[in-house]
Design an enzyme around this catalytic site. Structure first.
Site, PDB file in Angstrom:
ATOM      1  CD  GLU A 141      63.742  24.017  22.481  1.00 43.64           C
ATOM      2  OE1 GLU A 141      63.282  22.943  22.917  1.00 43.64           O
ATOM      3  OE2 GLU A 141      63.161  24.705  21.650  1.00 43.64           O
ATOM      4  N   GLY A 163      67.399  22.523  29.900  1.00 42.52           N
ATOM      5  CA  GLY A 163      66.711  22.922  31.122  1.00 42.52           C
ATOM      6  C   GLY A 163      67.377  22.271  32.310  1.00 42.52           C
ATOM      7  NE  ARG A 164      66.534  15.945  33.221  1.00 40.91           N
ATOM      8  CZ  ARG A 164      65.396  15.395  33.679  1.00 40.91           C
ATOM      9  NH1 ARG A 164      65.242  15.173  34.956  1.00 40.91           N
ATOM     10  NH2 ARG A 164      64.434  15.044  32.844  1.00 40.91           N
ATOM     11  NE  ARG A 211      62.544  14.634  37.712  1.00 41.56           N
ATOM     12  CZ  ARG A 211      63.486  13.749  37.649  1.00 41.56           C
ATOM     13  NH1 ARG A 211      64.226  13.494  38.689  1.00 41.56           N
ATOM     14  NH2 ARG A 211      63.717  13.103  36.521  1.00 41.56           N
ATOM     15  CE1 TYR A 237      58.054  11.666  34.718  1.00 45.90           C
ATOM     16  CE2 TYR A 237      59.293  12.931  36.314  1.00 45.90           C
ATOM     17  CZ  TYR A 237      58.354  12.873  35.305  1.00 45.90           C
ATOM     18  OH  TYR A 237      57.750  14.032  34.883  1.00 45.90           O
ATOM     19  CB  CYS A 265      47.724  10.350  53.165  1.00 47.06           C
ATOM     20  SG  CYS A 265      47.396  10.235  54.898  1.00 47.06           S
ATOM     21  CE1 TYR A 295      61.072  19.528  33.251  1.00 47.08           C
ATOM     22  CE2 TYR A 295      63.229  18.541  33.562  1.00 47.08           C
ATOM     23  CZ  TYR A 295      62.301  19.157  32.748  1.00 47.08           C
ATOM     24  OH  TYR A 295      62.606  19.384  31.432  1.00 47.08           O
TER      25      TYR A 295
HETATM   26  N1  LLP Z   1      62.605  21.496  24.909  1.00 43.35           N
HETATM   27  C1  LLP Z   1      61.452  20.825  24.862  1.00 43.35           C
HETATM   28  C2  LLP Z   1      60.599  20.952  23.682  1.00 43.35           C
HETATM   29  C3  LLP Z   1      61.065  20.008  25.935  1.00 43.35           C
HETATM   30  O1  LLP Z   1      59.936  19.340  25.849  1.00 43.35           O
HETATM   31  C4  LLP Z   1      61.900  19.911  27.071  1.00 43.35           C
HETATM   32  C5  LLP Z   1      61.495  19.089  28.208  1.00 43.35           C
HETATM   33  C6  LLP Z   1      63.091  20.649  27.094  1.00 43.35           C
HETATM   34  C7  LLP Z   1      63.424  21.418  26.000  1.00 43.35           C
HETATM   35  C8  LLP Z   1      64.037  20.622  28.260  1.00 43.35           C
HETATM   36  O2  LLP Z   1      64.578  19.348  28.453  1.00 43.35           O
HETATM   37  P1  LLP Z   1      65.712  19.125  29.564  1.00 43.35           P
HETATM   38  O3  LLP Z   1      66.967  19.815  29.088  1.00 43.35           O
HETATM   39  O4  LLP Z   1      65.241  19.716  30.830  1.00 43.35           O
HETATM   40  O5  LLP Z   1      65.857  17.655  29.630  1.00 43.35           O
HETATM   41  N2  LLP Z   1      59.289  16.189  34.091  1.00 43.35           N
HETATM   42  C9  LLP Z   1      60.267  15.271  33.543  1.00 43.35           C
HETATM   43  C10 LLP Z   1      60.931  15.814  32.319  1.00 43.35           C
HETATM   44  C11 LLP Z   1      59.977  16.294  31.253  1.00 43.35           C
HETATM   45  C12 LLP Z   1      60.678  16.906  30.073  1.00 43.35           C
HETATM   46  C13 LLP Z   1      59.779  17.840  29.378  1.00 43.35           C
HETATM   47  N3  LLP Z   1      60.369  18.511  28.270  1.00 43.35           N
HETATM   48  C14 LLP Z   1      61.273  14.928  34.632  1.00 43.35           C
HETATM   49  O6  LLP Z   1      61.138  15.408  35.746  1.00 43.35           O
HETATM   50  O7  LLP Z   1      62.187  14.147  34.389  1.00 43.35           O
END
Ligand code: LLP
Length: 447
Positions: free
Chosen positions: A289, A291-292, A329, A333, A360, A389
């Site tokens: 899965e 995303g980033r 972000r 973080y 602000c 994100y």
């Molecule tokens: N699958 C599940 C169950 C997840 O919880 C996540 C991300 C992904 C896949 C995708 O992960 P990626 O490939 O994008 O790392 N807002 C935070 C990151 C939160 C991640 C949430 N879950 C940030 O901006 O770093």
């Protein structure tokens, strides 16, 4: 700033993305502006498809939480990926884009009854069930609807990923999933197998995000396969699907060393296959899965520089017309970003400045201490790797309207999200009748 995807510097010394001059984009569409490099987004999808699907028959589902719009759904569909959605809103977006529901995985640790019903009606491919409360509710709802829910169970493998505290998820003390170590996961599997309206297909885990160490994945895959073997011994049920989540890290700034997708695929698949052999189990269909690592590098945010404030001997603040509202972000973080002055992209660095947002909040800083050419009001600042994100976590703090988003490719730029207007900000505001009256009264009594 490292150049990503189709980024180049053109003969005018301007940063170009997808064949579009970013200075021109800023003047045509205004700033702040999210720019998505279609070619790079697609390339990233394809890299996953080749490494996992073509090579191993594994399934790749794009994590919509990183960046989701109707147009993005189209790109993901065309590239042959599935989609991971975590809320009714994300599911609704995919539905409206006519994304094939059989390729949708519905995640979330607290899905509501309404969300589950919507997903059952839409016939999503899989429910990634997080807890027993959800399992019971889903079984009951599916029964009422004379239907059956296709489920994989989210487990907590007890694997600590090396990443920021807030984006770690695989450790035992987590709000996500059923814990393997204390037996909750096994009870969950047994319960699901007994349910009339649940078809259990497999197991899921996700250890965290922005991960560079591939051995964390091999470890998690091993823990999951060991659990699968134990379940098979105790129940006779053999999971046919193993979803190992997302999380592959990307390059944001110096020091980040992302691993190639192909290597990630090889490490995961080797671990799963070896364990399958050890336990005499069939190799499950693997799902990932990301995303980033798909959307992140494909996004760049353009800002216009406003106030430049030099505090001699202390720091030079360069304020831009966005900030934590469009990219929370760094504030959340302490994330690091790179940037360049888009209209002086070929010029050498001359000074070290810090990029401030316009909220602000002293904490509304996008980048601390970055070396740039001399920055002046009116310059266009481009911050790279903002595809994941950023828009999805954007907010209206200080009533700042959210930026527009354009998709660029081969010299074309198309709006895929309109800029919010002040009127949009008021869309849900209501003045109750009683306050309208009292205002008149107050005005009257003041006279
Ligand atoms: N699958 C599940 C169950 C997840 O919880 C996540 C991300 C992904 C896949 C995708 O992960 P990626 O490939 O994008 O790392 N807002 C935070 C990151 C939160 C991640 C949430 N879950 C940030 O901006 O770093």
């Amino acid at each position: 700033m490292m150049l990503h995807g189709t980024m180049t510097i053109n003969s005018r010394g301007h940063l170009e993305i997808g064949g579009c001059d970013t200075v021109q984009l800023a003047s045509t569409f205004g700033t702040p502006l999210y720019v998505v490099d279609e070619e790079l987004f697609r390339q990233n999808c394809r890299e996953y498809y080749r490494a996992f699907t073509e090579k191993y028959g594994a399934e790749v589902i794009y994590a919509a939480k990183t960046l989701l719009t109707l147009a993005i759904c189209r790109l993901v569909e065309e590239e042959g990926l599935g989609m991971d959605v975590v809320s009714g809103g994300e599911l609704y977006t995919a539905l409206q884009a006519k994304f094939p529901m059989s390729r949708v995985y519905f995640h979330g640790n607290n899905k509501s009854r309404e969300e589950l019903r919507l997903a059952l009606e839409a016939r999503v491919g899989r429910f990634v069930v997080d807890n027993l409360y959800e399992l019971e509710m889903l079984n009951q709802l599916a029964g009422e609807m004379h239907s059956r829910a296709d489920v994989i169970l989210r487990l907590t493998p007890g694997v600590e990923a090396h990443t920021h505290e807030y984006i770690k998820t695989g450790q035992i003390d987590s709000k996500f999933g059923l814990v393997i170590e204390n037996g909750q996961a096994l009870s969950g599997v047994k319960l699901a197998l007994e349910m009339d309206h649940i078809a259990l297909h497999g197991l899921h885990c996700h250890i965290g995000s922005q991960i560079f160490k591939l051995d964390s994945y091999a470890h998690a895959a091993g823990v999951m396969m060991d659990f699968a073997a134990r379940v098979a011994r105790e129940t006779g049920w053999v999971p046919s699907e193993l979803d190992l989540g997302g999380g592959l890290g990307i390059y944001y700034a110096e020091g980040d060393q992302p691993r190639p997708v192909a290597e990630y695929a090889d490490v995961i698949m080797r671990a799963v296959r070896e364990k399958a052999m050890t336990h005499g189990l069939p190799v499950p269909r693997v799902i990932v899965e990301p995303g980033r690592s798909i959307s992140g590098p494909a996004g760049t945010t353009l800002y216009t520089v406003g106030a430049v404030k030099d505090i001699p001997g202390v720091r030079k603040y360069v304020a831009v017309d966005g900030g934590m509202g469009d990219n929370p972000r760094p504030a959340l973080y302490q994330s690091r970003y790179e940037a360049c002055v888009a209209n002086k992209a070929a010029a050498p660095a001359e000074e070290v400045v810090s990029i401030a947002g316009k909220c602000c909040e002293s904490g509304d800083m996008l980048i601390w201490d970055i070396a740039l050419p001399r920055v002046e009001p009116g310059d266009i600042l481009a911050v790279s790797c903002t595809g994941a994100y950023n828009y999805s976590m954007s907010m209206n703090y200080n009533r700042l309207p959210r930026p527009a988003m354009v998709l660029v490719k081969d010299g074309r730029a198309d709006i895929i999200v309109e800029r919010e207007t002040y009127a949009d900000l008021l869309r849900n505001d209501v003045i109750p009748e009683r306050l309208r009256k009292s205002r008149r009264l107050n005005v009257a009594s003041a006279r």
